[in-house]
Write an enzyme that holds these catalytic residues in place. Structure first.
Site: not given
Length: 308
Positions: A168, A266
């Site tokens: 992330h 991501e």
């Protein structure tokens, strides 16, 4: 240069090769919380102001490791005829982002050779039950203006398990002066809760798009070769190129409301809720490790400067 430092009282590792400098907190997710372009002094990641801020919002700082990535609908799935339940930790309905992003990792190696700085960390999972014999070994390398990420996932037990991994990665992003590119081949159709329906809409790559005021929480299928996300600041000339190997079959792109000064490209090996989708594994990216098997996935972040 590698040295042991404290970040707000927490033990951390600071490493610099004179071009990039990183700070890694092994005890909290093996998270690279800072990546600085040494020549300009610019921070490239969303660095937490304190350890308390990191704990409060672990996913939106640095480079959290997601195993597995994103949501599992209802926190429940079946594998080999057995129903598995993961903790519900998102909107009271779903499981999200897995089991390692806030857990302690062990430093297994750190060294500098031939100008390349290497830091290795590892975690042996204890729960949930399906992953009690899973381990992940991470290698971070600083090589010139490139930060490399390599993950080795291994099944040390006697039962197979499905898995996926993602990052992330929270990058600073000046929406007014920056543009975004992505080499995607299609976009997943999502529900109101950002869970794929199973359908995809073909589309062209994103090319130097201004995202100011455009809220994104979208999922894309990656190309097989030359997979990359690119952030370019037209004012500073700084270009951040995030490349992955072919194991990363998807991107989720998140930026809050499009005015918060960050962008999270991501990379995921499997798409959101792949554990529950009636879609072939070669499409979702869901992988299975048999006993004794291991798999390796790799990505890198490169920092360059250009005017165009």
């Amino acid at each position: 240069m590698i040295k042991q430092v404290l970040f707000d009282g927490q033990e951390a590792i600071q490493a610099s090769n004179g071009q990039l400098e990183m700070i890694l907190i092994p005890s909290f997710g093996s998270n690279v919380i800072s990546l600085v372009d040494v020549k300009t002094g610019r921070e490239l990641l969303v660095k937490p102001d304190s350890f308390a801020a990191l704990k409060e919002s672990p996913i939106l700082h640095g480079i959290p490791v997601l195993f597995p990535p994103n949501r599992i609908k209802g926190g429940t799935f079946q594998f080999n005829g057995v129903t598995h339940e993961f903790p519900i930790n998102e909107i009271g309905k779903h499981h999200i982002h897995g089991f390692v992003y806030d857990k302690p990792w062990v430093v297994t190696a750190q060294h500098e050779r031939n100008g390349i700085i290497t830091i290795e960390t590892a975690i042996q999972l204890e729960k949930p039950a399906i992953y009690k014999n899973a381990s992940i070994h991470l290698t971070y390398e600083l090589d010139g203006t490139v930060l490399r990420q390599k993950a080795v996932v291994k099944n040390n037990g006697n039962e197979a398990f499905p898995w996926g991994i993602g990052y992330h990665t929270a990058l600073l992003f000046d929406e007014k002066n920056s543009v975004f590119s992505l080499t995607k081949k299609s976009q997943w159709t999502l529900s109101d809760e950002a869970i794929p329906t199973g359908d995809q809409v073909p589309g062209e790559p994103i090319e130097k798009k201004n995202l100011q005021g455009i809220a994104l929480d979208d999922a894309f299928a990656a190309v097989e070769q030359g997979n990359e996300a690119v952030l370019h600041n037209k004012e500073t000339g700084c270009t951040i190129t995030y490349r992955t190997d072919s194991a990363f079959k998807h991107w989720v792109v998140y930026n809050g409301n499009g005015r918060e000064g960050f962008l999270c490209p991501e990379p995921y090996t499997c798409i959101t809720n792949a554990f529950n989708m009636d879609v072939p594994a070669e499409v979702t990216g869901l992988r299975v490790l048999e006993p004794g098997e291991e798999d390796v996935v790799a990505a890198e972040i490169e920092v360059t400067y250009s005017k165009s």
